[in-house]
Structure formats: C-alpha cells, structure tokens
Design an enzyme around this catalytic site. Structure first.
Site, PDB file in Angstrom:
ATOM      1  CB  CYS A   1      -1.919  29.056 -15.460  1.00  0.00           C
ATOM      2  SG  CYS A   1      -2.710  28.341 -14.016  1.00  0.00           S
TER       3      CYS A   1
ATOM      4  CG  HIS B   1      -0.080  25.994 -17.905  1.00  0.00           C
ATOM      5  ND1 HIS B   1       0.674  26.125 -16.762  1.00  0.00           N
ATOM      6  CD2 HIS B   1      -1.372  25.849 -17.499  1.00  0.00           C
ATOM      7  CE1 HIS B   1      -0.132  26.062 -15.715  1.00  0.00           C
ATOM      8  NE2 HIS B   1      -1.364  25.891 -16.129  1.00  0.00           N
TER       9      HIS B   1
ATOM     10  CG  ASN C   1      -1.772  23.910 -12.965  1.00  0.00           C
ATOM     11  OD1 ASN C   1      -0.895  24.774 -12.990  1.00  0.00           O
ATOM     12  ND2 ASN C   1      -2.950  24.076 -13.515  1.00  0.00           N
TER      13      ASN C   1
END
Ligand code: UT7
Length: 323
Positions: free
Chosen positions: A117, A250, A280
């Site tokens: 990520c 993020h 996500n």
C-alpha cells in the site's frame, strides 16, 4: 532541478459493489457482515471489483491514458514507467513492461515497485530521484491493483476492506518547484502482520495464497507511521502543517485517516477522503484519491499537497509537492 507532476489520471472497473450487496453475497457462503459494521469501523460504503478477465495492466492503461492526456504528453515521449502493484499480471515480466507495450511507450524503461500500500509513494520517490539524477525527463508513475484476487471471501475481517482500481501521474523535469521532499521507510520485522505468504514452487502454490492481516496491529502501526512521516517531510521542506493545502493519506480506513489528521492537528476539511467510495485499493489508493480531487476541482495548480502511504512490509512513506 525538480520533478513536477503535470498530469493525473485514474480508472475504476465497472462493477461497484455496495456494502449491502457484498453482505448479501457473503451470506450465501455463511459469512456474516453488515453495512452498519463496515461503515462504522472503516468508513467504507462501496468498492469496485475488476471483471475476471481484467488485469492490473488493463486498469493501469486507462489511468495512464487519462494522465498523459491531461499532461499533453505522447506515450513516445515517456522515458521511464514505474508501476506500483502487489497484484501483477504475471510473476514476470513486470506489469510496467506489459503496460509499456499496451500504451506504446517504446522509448521508456519500465519496472515495477513492490511496496504494497506504500507502493505509489515509493514509486514517486524513485521517479523523482531518477529525474533529479538526470536519468529521465518524463516519467509515468502508476499504482494499479486487482487486490480482490488475493482476498479470502470467507474471512470477513479482511475481505470487506479492499477494492480494485488504478491511478497515475506524469512527472516532468522542471526548474519550477514540484516535489519538495520525500521519505520512505520499511520494517521487515513486521512482515507477519500483513502478508500473502505463498510462493510458487515446482509448479504449485505453496503456503497461504490469501491475504492475512492482523487488523489491530496494522491499525496501530499505521497511525504512528503516518503521523511521524508527515512531520518528517514537512521538516525536510522547512514547512509546517498549516502551510499545506491538502493531505492525502493512504485510503484504508476513515478512522486511521482521522487519527492521522488529529496527530498533525490538521482539519479534516483539507483531507482528501475517497475510502468511502473506493475501499482500500492498496498501491492505487493515493493516486486515485489525488486524481479524484484534481478532477472534481478541490485540488488546483499551485497548491501544496502531502501524500502518504503505509502497508505490508511493513512499509511507509510520504511525498510533499507543489502541484
Ligand atoms: O493498507 C493497510 C491495510 N490494512 C488496514 O489499514 C487495516 C487496519 N485495521 C483496521 O482497519 C481495523 O483493525 C479493522 C477494520 C480491520 C477491524 O476493526 P476493529 O475495530 O479493530 O475490529 P476487531 O478486529 O476488533 O473486531 C471487532 C469485532 C469482532 O467480533 P468479537 O470478537 O468482538 O465478537 C470481529 O469478529 O467485529 C467482528 N468483525 C466483523 N463483524 C462484522 C470483524 N470483521 C467483521 C465484519 N463484519 N466484516
């Protein structure tokens, strides 16, 4: 010499799946969840899922085309392509090489970055360093994921959190200020809290092919990592949080985003949030959020933006730039 972002783009697959729709699908396999739980614990309302025949390079292609169009740059002018992905089309060649062929960027070198990520922040940091070292003049940086392929749909603690998508930026060597500071970090000792631990051996998948996550450990480490690294890039650029126009953390969990903003004493009105719409999307989350806010008019030219990633590895990092 700076590197400057001159175009952004993104792409989402066609299938939007709301929490209620996902809960109904999972219930068929005896997995219990609800819109209320997902929304209150994560802020996620829906996610997009790629069709079975769509790969990361397919999603990357559309995002990259959007970004090149905004930048008014032809594929042939690109001299480097970096793709951040944890869900590559193949073990090799890299997704970046496959994207290069699809987009027709025949003069580019191409490679992937694997930092889960944090991948986009790692890729942007690498691209900036390559430009400032004189190794490249125009660089395409893409975060692209079909993360849904690695999810265990029987594990409700993780499968409700992720989605698929891609985001891209075009960077150019410039005398005008662009990227002002970047910092990246890793702690491999935390590899056990978030991983897909399988590998291919002798023609077989060995180990767990699904994503494993210790949610609470990731949550705790993410909040402290994001707070610390934001301060680091601000210090490196001799700036304070009040001078920022936008923070793009993020997009994993609204509670992590809110905790990070609070640690920086930064108002939520200036934080870009897309996790509610996209879930996500791992390495795609930051460029997707960035492009969304550019195209809906929130972020405009000349503004100062701090982007940050955190995820498996454990990895984390941030870039501070003038758009
Ligand atoms: O890119 C980085 C990747 N990951 C992240 O950033 C994720 C970081 N972690 C998180 O976002 C949170 O830890 C989660 C959203 C994963 C979990 O939230 P939590 O508040 O830490 O919940 P929990 O794991 O403590 O679970 C609370 C309860 C448990 O039930 P019991 O044991 O209290 O009866 C879980 O079994 O919620 C249950 N639960 C669910 N219930 C309905 C867990 N997942 C679900 C679900 N639906 N999907």
């Amino acid at each position: 010499m700076y590197s400057k972002i001159i175009g952004t783009g993104s792409y989402l697959p066609n299938e939007a799946v709301t929490n209620d729709e996902l809960a109904a699908r999972l219930a068929k396999d005896g997995v219990e969840t609800s819109d209320e739980w997902i929304r209150s614990r994560t802020g996620i309302e829906q996610r997009y899922l790629a069709s079975p025949n769509q790969t990361s390079s397919d999603l990357a292609l559309f995002a990259a085309q959007n970004a090149l169009e905004m930048a008014e740059v032809l594929p042939s002018e690109i001299d480097l392509i970096i793709v951040a992905t944890t869900s590559p089309d193949m073990t090799f060649p890299s997704t970046a090489c496959l994207l290069q062929a699809k987009i027709g960027a025949d003069n580019a070198a191409a490679f992937d970055v694997q930092a889960v990520c944090s991948g986009f922040v790692y890729a942007l940091t690498t691209a900036d360093a390559m430009i400032r070292a004189g190794q490249a003049k125009k660089v395409l940086v893409v975060g692209s994921e079909v993360f849904s392929r690695m999810l265990d749909w029987k594990d409700r603690t993780s499968c409700v959190l992720f989605g698929d998508g891609a985001g891209a930026v075009v960077l150019e060597a410039s005398e005008e200020a662009g990227i002002l500071a970047s910092r990246i970090h890793s702690n491999g000792r935390l590899s056990s809290i978030l991983n897909v631990s399988s590998s291919i051996q002798g023609g077989k998948v060995v180990g767990n092919p699904f994503m494993y996550m210790d949610g609470q450990a990731v949550f705790k480490n993410a909040v402290s990592a994001l707070g610390d690294v934001a301060q680091e890039v601000l210090d490196a650029a001799n700036m304070s949080a009040e001078q920022l126009d936008w923070l793009i953390p993020h997009q994993a969990n609204l509670r992590i985003i809110a905790a990070t903003a609070k640690r920086l004493d930064f108002p939520m009105e200036k934080v870009v949030v897309t996790v509610n719409q996209h879930g996500n999307t791992s390495a795609a989350s930051v460029p997707l959020a960035f492009d969304t806010a550019v195209r809906d008019g929130r972020i405009s030219k000349g503004q100062t933006v701090l982007v940050q990633g955190v995820g498996g590895g454990f990895t984390w990092g941030a870039n501070l730039f003038r758009f």
